[in-house]
Design an enzyme around this catalytic site. Structure first.
Site, PDB file in Angstrom:
ATOM      1  N   ALA A 135      89.989  74.975 168.961  1.00 59.09           N
ATOM      2  CA  ALA A 135      90.985  75.006 167.885  1.00 59.09           C
ATOM      3  C   ALA A 135      91.793  73.717 167.841  1.00 59.09           C
ATOM      4  CB  ALA A 135      91.905  76.204 168.073  1.00 59.09           C
ATOM      5  N   ASP A 287      95.665  82.209 182.056  1.00 59.39           N
ATOM      6  CA  ASP A 287      95.266  80.814 181.835  1.00 59.39           C
ATOM      7  C   ASP A 287      96.483  79.900 181.968  1.00 59.39           C
ATOM      8  OD1 ASP A 287      93.406  78.844 181.357  1.00 59.39           O
ATOM      9  OD2 ASP A 287      93.521  78.993 179.174  1.00 59.39           O
TER      10      ASP A 287
END
EC number: 2.7.-.-
Length: 544
Positions: A135, A287
């Protein structure tokens, strides 16, 4: 395999050989096919013999592109599969690629929104704020309020690229399993399955938006962690709009110190945030590498973490949390027998595992670690060594524990980078003990009872009817069972009768044959007719 896939496969093989990655495959472990393949591509040589194998692996993945970079990042957390010198290099992989055209990003956003950006936003910056393999992020302001926001958009046409490379990964994994016997225990096909799920999940920004909203709710009003607000009405599968934040990247130690940040408190809060997510919420950001963590600069004496990019999250069920907490407390108290027994009780290792042998293996691995001062011991590496030992005893890969271990290594690494004297054990032990105290004993019983109280308050008036219905259903069930049993007994009697008549009929027919050979025709005829009649009766008995 299509021509384009063959071309891509050749390119992947060529890059791997140019970086000398065939050294990862021991010669003695190869079957004839990979040996012949290597000889057949004799003109492709290792171009970087001066670099270490780990460096060459990292550079090769970077050259192969985003799908392989992300694969390497995921593999860096699987230290049960890779030795430290390779895993450490994979951890250095950066998911940063050249941005795609800003006008193309704008077109993609307008397609998702169903109209021109000017309908919703002002000051849209065609130049991206950040760009990654999946992205790209641009900034703007909401038209109605002037609030600063960021727009995250999925790269156009990225899915076919991902799906094509994933198909090739599956083919390569199957070939590895087939032709490299030593690699079968690593279950390469299963590894690719896990990666495919993780990667495809990241293509749906609705999932990330949902995760961010959940994490924001969990820490609403908290001084420890802030999660930017998602503008859900403007978000979709390929576009996520959220509040823009300003912070100091957690890895920028110099800037944090210039800002007068309380580094000790910041490090301890990182540990607290992690354990709160795991044990209070059963939902954790999985993450938390430095690129996704910032620090609020507004109140440096009372620093607050800011968490971004919630595309990957982990969850633990109640049993996993309890066993994990008891395992960690077992380590605190050097009770390795308890740790071994807990692995069996939890089902993480097979029920027939020899607990004494398992305990000895854990002790051999962990005792040298715990010989150091507690402040120097890596919490994450203790878990890593534990899981690696457990896998020698056929522990199945637990995806939620792999994510947990990866996140803990990130948090611990960041914490000690911020404040090298951080004693993660001292910070974690009271937290775990308090949590365990709430799970067992009278207080836990009262808590569980209070949680169920609304349910029982609703069901209590119905209790007499429920009891009556249960008794009536039990009575009906008993009657049905009696009827079925009676039918079963009758059926068995009929079968026994039929078997008896069949045997008598067979005997009479055999006798008629013997009599016929002796020319006693009358008796033979009577015996045959009677035998046939008995067979007819036996057939009728079976039919009933």
């Amino acid at each position: 395999m299509t021509p384009s896939e063959l071309k891509r496969l050749y390119h992947i093989t060529k890059v791997q050989l140019e970086y000398g990655l065939d050294e990862l495959l021991p010669e003695h472990a190869l079957t004839q096919l990979p040996k012949r393949l290597r000889k057949g591509l004799f003109w492709i040589k290792n171009k970087y013999p001066e670099k270490t194998l780990g460096e060459r692996l990292r550079l090769a993945l970077q050259e192969l592109g985003p799908v392989w970079i992300k694969f390497g990042q995921m593999m860096s957390t699987r230290r049960d599969l890779f030795p430290p010198h390779l895993a450490d290099q994979l951890a250095l992989l950066q998911d940063q690629v050249a941005p795609f055209d800003g006008q193309l990003a704008k077109d993609q956003m307008e397609m998702e929104l169903g109209g021109p950006l000017d309908n919703w936003f002002t000051d849209f910056d065609i130049k991206p704020l950040a760009s990654a393999s999946i992205a790209q992020v641009h900034t703007a302001k909401l038209k109605d309020s002037g609030r600063e926001i960021v727009l995250k958009v999925i790269r156009p046409d990225i899915r076919p690229v991902i799906e094509s490379d994933i198909r090739l990964m599956y083919r390569m994994a199957r070939l590895v399993e087939q032709h490299i016997p030593e690699a079968r225990r690593l279950k390469p096909v299963k590894v690719i399955e896990e990666y495919e799920k993780t990667l495809l999940d990241e293509l749906d920004l609705r999932r990330e938006a949902s995760n961010a909203m959940q994490l924001r709710r969990n820490f609403e009003g908290s001084e420890e962690l802030y999660v930017p607000e998602v503008i859900l009405d403007l978000s979709s599968e390929h576009l996520m709009v959220s509040e823009r934040i300003y912070g100091i990247q957690v890895s920028d130690i110099e800037q944090l110190e210039r800002n007068g940040t309380n580094m000790k408190l910041l490090a301890e809060r990182g540990v607290s945030v992690f354990f709160t997510q795991v044990f209070r919420d059963s939902f954790f950001h999985a993450d938390m590498h430095p690129g996704n963590v910032f620090v609020n600069p507004d109140n440096p004496e009372n620093p607050q973490w800011i968490g971004l990019d919630c595309g990957i999250v982990g969850t633990l069920n109640k049993e996993d949390k309890r066993y994990l907490a008891e395992n960690l407390l077992g380590f605190f108290n050097s009770d390795y027998h308890k740790v071994a027994q807990l692995h069996v009780d939890s089902g993480w290792v097979p029920a027939d595992t020899n607990v004494e042998e398992f305990e000895f293996a854990i002790r051999m691995v962990c005792e040298p670690i715990f010989a150091k001062p507690l402040g120097e011991i890596s919490f994450g590496h203790v878990l890593l060594n534990l899981f690696n030992t457990a896998r020698r005893f056929n522990m199945e890969v637990q995806p939620q524990l792999v994510l947990l271990q990866k996140t803990l290594l990130y948090v611990e690494g960041l914490g000690r980078q911020l404040y090298p004297q951080l004693d993660l054990w001292a910070t974690a032990k009271p937290f775990l003990e308090t949590w365990m105290a709430k799970q067992v004993g009278p207080a836990a019983f009262v808590t569980a009872l209070s949680e169920k109280a609304p349910f029982w308050a609703e069901k209590l008036p119905e209790l007499p009817d429920l009891v009556y219905d249960s008794l009536r259903q039990g009575k009906v069930l008993n009657q049905r069972m009696d009827k079925l049993y009676a039918g079963y007994r009758q059926s068995k009697r009929q079968q026994a009768k039929g078997q008896f008549l069949f045997n008598v009929g067979a005997t009479l027919l055999i006798c008629s044959a013997v009599l016929l050979t002796s020319n006693i025709t009358v008796l033979a005829s009577i015996s045959a007719a009677t035998g046939a009649a008995f067979w007819l009766f036996s057939w009728r008995a079976y039919r009933r």
